[in-house]
Design a protein around this motif. Structure first.
Motif, PDB file in Angstrom:
ATOM      1  N   VAL A 138       0.834  -1.206   0.000  1.00  0.00           N
ATOM      2  CA  VAL A 138       0.000   0.000   0.000  1.00  0.00           C
ATOM      3  C   VAL A 138       0.871   1.259   0.000  1.00  0.00           C
ATOM      4  CG1 VAL A 138      -1.748   1.295   1.298  1.00  0.00           C
ATOM      5  CG2 VAL A 138      -1.899  -1.199   1.133  1.00  0.00           C
ATOM      6  N   ALA A 139       2.066   1.186   0.541  1.00  0.00           N
ATOM      7  CA  ALA A 139       2.955   2.347   0.603  1.00  0.00           C
ATOM      8  C   ALA A 139       3.282   2.900  -0.779  1.00  0.00           C
ATOM      9  CB  ALA A 139       4.240   1.980   1.337  1.00  0.00           C
ATOM     10  N   GLY A 140       3.179   2.072  -1.815  1.00  0.00           N
ATOM     11  CA  GLY A 140       3.472   2.522  -3.173  1.00  0.00           C
ATOM     12  C   GLY A 140       2.300   3.133  -3.898  1.00  0.00           C
ATOM     13  N   ALA A 141       1.138   3.190  -3.256  1.00  0.00           N
ATOM     14  CA  ALA A 141      -0.071   3.723  -3.898  1.00  0.00           C
ATOM     15  C   ALA A 141      -0.224   5.214  -3.626  1.00  0.00           C
ATOM     16  CB  ALA A 141      -1.303   2.977  -3.398  1.00  0.00           C
ATOM     17  N   SER A 142      -0.868   5.917  -4.564  1.00  0.00           N
ATOM     18  CA  SER A 142      -1.200   7.329  -4.346  1.00  0.00           C
ATOM     19  C   SER A 142      -2.649   7.491  -3.915  1.00  0.00           C
ATOM     20  CB  SER A 142      -0.936   8.147  -5.608  1.00  0.00           C
ATOM     21  OG  SER A 142      -1.634   7.621  -6.724  1.00  0.00           O
ATOM     22  N   ALA A 143      -3.445   6.429  -4.042  1.00  0.00           N
ATOM     23  CA  ALA A 143      -4.828   6.398  -3.552  1.00  0.00           C
ATOM     24  C   ALA A 143      -5.272   4.944  -3.535  1.00  0.00           C
ATOM     25  CB  ALA A 143      -5.754   7.224  -4.441  1.00  0.00           C
ATOM     26  N   ARG A 162      -4.798   4.643   5.728  1.00  0.00           N
ATOM     27  CA  ARG A 162      -4.962   5.728   6.696  1.00  0.00           C
ATOM     28  C   ARG A 162      -3.692   5.929   7.516  1.00  0.00           C
ATOM     29  NH1 ARG A 162      -9.767   7.858   8.927  1.00  0.00           N
ATOM     30  NH2 ARG A 162     -10.843   8.882   7.202  1.00  0.00           N
ATOM     31  N   ALA A 163      -3.072   4.835   7.936  1.00  0.00           N
ATOM     32  CA  ALA A 163      -1.855   4.922   8.737  1.00  0.00           C
ATOM     33  C   ALA A 163      -0.716   5.570   7.956  1.00  0.00           C
ATOM     34  CB  ALA A 163      -1.439   3.536   9.210  1.00  0.00           C
ATOM     35  N   LEU A 164      -0.760   5.439   6.621  1.00  0.00           N
ATOM     36  CA  LEU A 164       0.290   5.986   5.767  1.00  0.00           C
ATOM     37  C   LEU A 164      -0.081   7.348   5.184  1.00  0.00           C
ATOM     38  CD1 LEU A 164       1.190   2.702   3.849  1.00  0.00           C
ATOM     39  CD2 LEU A 164       2.578   3.833   5.593  1.00  0.00           C
ATOM     40  N   GLY A 165      -1.280   7.841   5.467  1.00  0.00           N
ATOM     41  CA  GLY A 165      -1.715   9.128   4.931  1.00  0.00           C
ATOM     42  C   GLY A 165      -2.094   9.088   3.462  1.00  0.00           C
ATOM     43  N   ILE A 166      -2.490   7.920   2.966  1.00  0.00           N
ATOM     44  CA  ILE A 166      -2.887   7.750   1.562  1.00  0.00           C
ATOM     45  C   ILE A 166      -4.406   7.848   1.464  1.00  0.00           C
ATOM     46  CG2 ILE A 166      -2.934   6.101  -0.363  1.00  0.00           C
ATOM     47  CD1 ILE A 166      -0.266   5.007   0.811  1.00  0.00           C
ATOM     48  N   PRO A 167      -4.955   8.656   0.530  1.00  0.00           N
ATOM     49  CA  PRO A 167      -6.407   8.854   0.438  1.00  0.00           C
ATOM     50  C   PRO A 167      -7.166   7.554   0.197  1.00  0.00           C
ATOM     51  CG  PRO A 167      -5.245  10.461  -0.916  1.00  0.00           C
ATOM     52  CD  PRO A 167      -4.222   9.460  -0.466  1.00  0.00           C
ATOM     53  N   THR A 168      -8.298   7.401   0.900  1.00  0.00           N
ATOM     54  CA  THR A 168      -9.171   6.238   0.758  1.00  0.00           C
ATOM     55  C   THR A 168     -10.483   6.673   0.128  1.00  0.00           C
ATOM     56  OG1 THR A 168     -10.050   6.512   3.002  1.00  0.00           O
ATOM     57  CG2 THR A 168      -8.131   5.106   2.750  1.00  0.00           C
ATOM     58  N   GLY A 266      -5.666  10.479  -6.960  1.00  0.00           N
ATOM     59  CA  GLY A 266      -4.309   9.959  -6.936  1.00  0.00           C
ATOM     60  C   GLY A 266      -3.306  10.872  -7.610  1.00  0.00           C
ATOM     61  N   MET A 267      -3.774  11.712  -8.544  1.00  0.00           N
ATOM     62  CA  MET A 267      -2.902  12.692  -9.190  1.00  0.00           C
ATOM     63  C   MET A 267      -2.812  13.987  -8.393  1.00  0.00           C
ATOM     64  SD  MET A 267      -3.261  12.553 -13.314  1.00  0.00           S
ATOM     65  CE  MET A 267      -5.027  12.833 -13.345  1.00  0.00           C
ATOM     66  N   GLY A 268      -3.628  14.091  -7.336  1.00  0.00           N
ATOM     67  CA  GLY A 268      -3.575  15.288  -6.513  1.00  0.00           C
ATOM     68  C   GLY A 268      -4.495  16.405  -6.950  1.00  0.00           C
ATOM     69  N   LEU A 269      -5.492  16.108  -7.794  1.00  0.00           N
ATOM     70  CA  LEU A 269      -6.421  17.143  -8.227  1.00  0.00           C
ATOM     71  C   LEU A 269      -7.294  17.615  -7.066  1.00  0.00           C
ATOM     72  CD1 LEU A 269      -5.573  16.222 -11.085  1.00  0.00           C
ATOM     73  CD2 LEU A 269      -7.973  16.468 -11.766  1.00  0.00           C
TER      74      LEU A 269
END
Length: 309
Positions: A138-143, A162-168, A266-269
């Motif tokens: 999961v650490a390699g995902a952007s979302a 959530r623990a890694l701060g990645i959007p769900t 995932g692209m940050g839009l």
């Protein structure tokens, strides 16, 4: 929406999609549903891969992102057909597990002349446990995105993200209230369908949507088909109108919306830009039959948006 270099940034979106993969058997009929018992002649028949999270993964891949599908199937003909179809789209299926004792999910879909559809789904039969998922990946995902069909897997995925701060992102399709009670506290972006919101909250109006704020999601939204999408962000109601297209088939439109939205996140839009992009992607899909055939490339989607402002 600033889109000049959006296509070049697409590969930065790395999204894990977890949940349902189904094999859709689709019949197209040249009449509207009457609601009565009758024998209907089909003009066309096809067998295609479907399922909420699986379709979302295909949308992400077609748009140019990197998608992985995590899910369950039976070690049967349907399971192998679905896995092969996703792999052919360039989707990572290493964690699409086919259980020898399982039975794959299969759906029957009837599409009428207006493009509306009725679906009968066998959700499949396989173990609920999720302890085999490689959560370190999961650490390699952007979302990350999940539908509600595999709660144990979704809780594990969302908890790690959530623990890694990645959007769900939650695809809020119809499910038991207890499932939403488990998933929403782990959800950053909850995007419901109108039937699911009605089943969960007793209504699909904006007031019912606002009540989901008690789960502390960053975004709570409801897709409304040709009426667009409504969402609350920072306590403020916002809306995105649907794009006008010639509707051929709405099958999978919600799944494509969720995939495109997760891709954009995932692209940050920004949320408004992500909603607009997802609405355009889903609209273009509806111009074609089948849940996946009409999913556009990012270039086609951006051009469509430029000419339909």
């Amino acid at each position: 929406m600033a889109s000049k270099d959006m296509a070049s940034k697409a590969k930065r979106a790395r999204v894990i999609c977890l949940g349902l993969s189904a094999l859709d058997q689709i019949w197209r009929v040249d009449q509207r549903f009457s609601g009565e018992s009758e024998k209907i002649r089909s003009l066309d028949y096809s067998t295609l891969g479907g399922g909420m999270a699986a379709n979302a993964a295909v949308a992400i891949a077609r748009l140019g992102g990197s998608a992985a599908f995590w899910g369950r199937g039976g070690d049967d003909a349907a399971g192998h057909e679905m896995r092969s179809a996703l792999s052919a789209e360039g989707i990572d299926v290493a964690n699409f597990k086919l259980f020898p004792e399982g039975r794959s999910s299969v759906s029957g879909v009837i599409v009428d002349k207006s493009g509306e559809r009725q679906i009968v789904n066998f959700r499949g039969s396989y173990p609920e446990r999720a302890d085999w998922l490689p959560l370190d990946a999961v650490a390699g995902a952007s979302a990350v995105l999940a539908d509600p069909r595999w709660p144990e897997g979704a809780v594990a995925l969302f908890g790690k993200a959530r623990a890694l701060g990645i959007p769900t992102i939650l695809d809020g399709d119809v499910a038991e209230a207890a499932i939403f009670e488990r998933l929403l506290p782990l959800t950053d972006h909850a995007v419901f369908s109108e039937p699911a919101l009605t089943a969960f909250m007793g209504s699909a109006d904006d007031a019912a949507l606002a009540k989901i704020a008690r789960f502390n999601c960053r975004i709570v939204a409801v897709t409304r088909g040709h009426e667009g999408v409504s969402w609350y962000e920072n306590g403020t109601l916002q809306k995105q109108a649907a794009f006008r297209v010639r509707v051929v088939d709405t099958t999978g439109a919600g799944d494509v919306f969720h995939g495109a939205y997760a891709f954009a996140v995932g692209m940050g839009l920004a949320v408004r830009d992500a909603m607009e992009f997802a609405a355009a992607t889903a609209a273009l899909k509806c111009e074609h039959s089948g849940g996946r055939a009409g999913i556009p490339s990012i270039e086609n989607c951006l051009e469509f948006m430029r000419t339909n402002q």
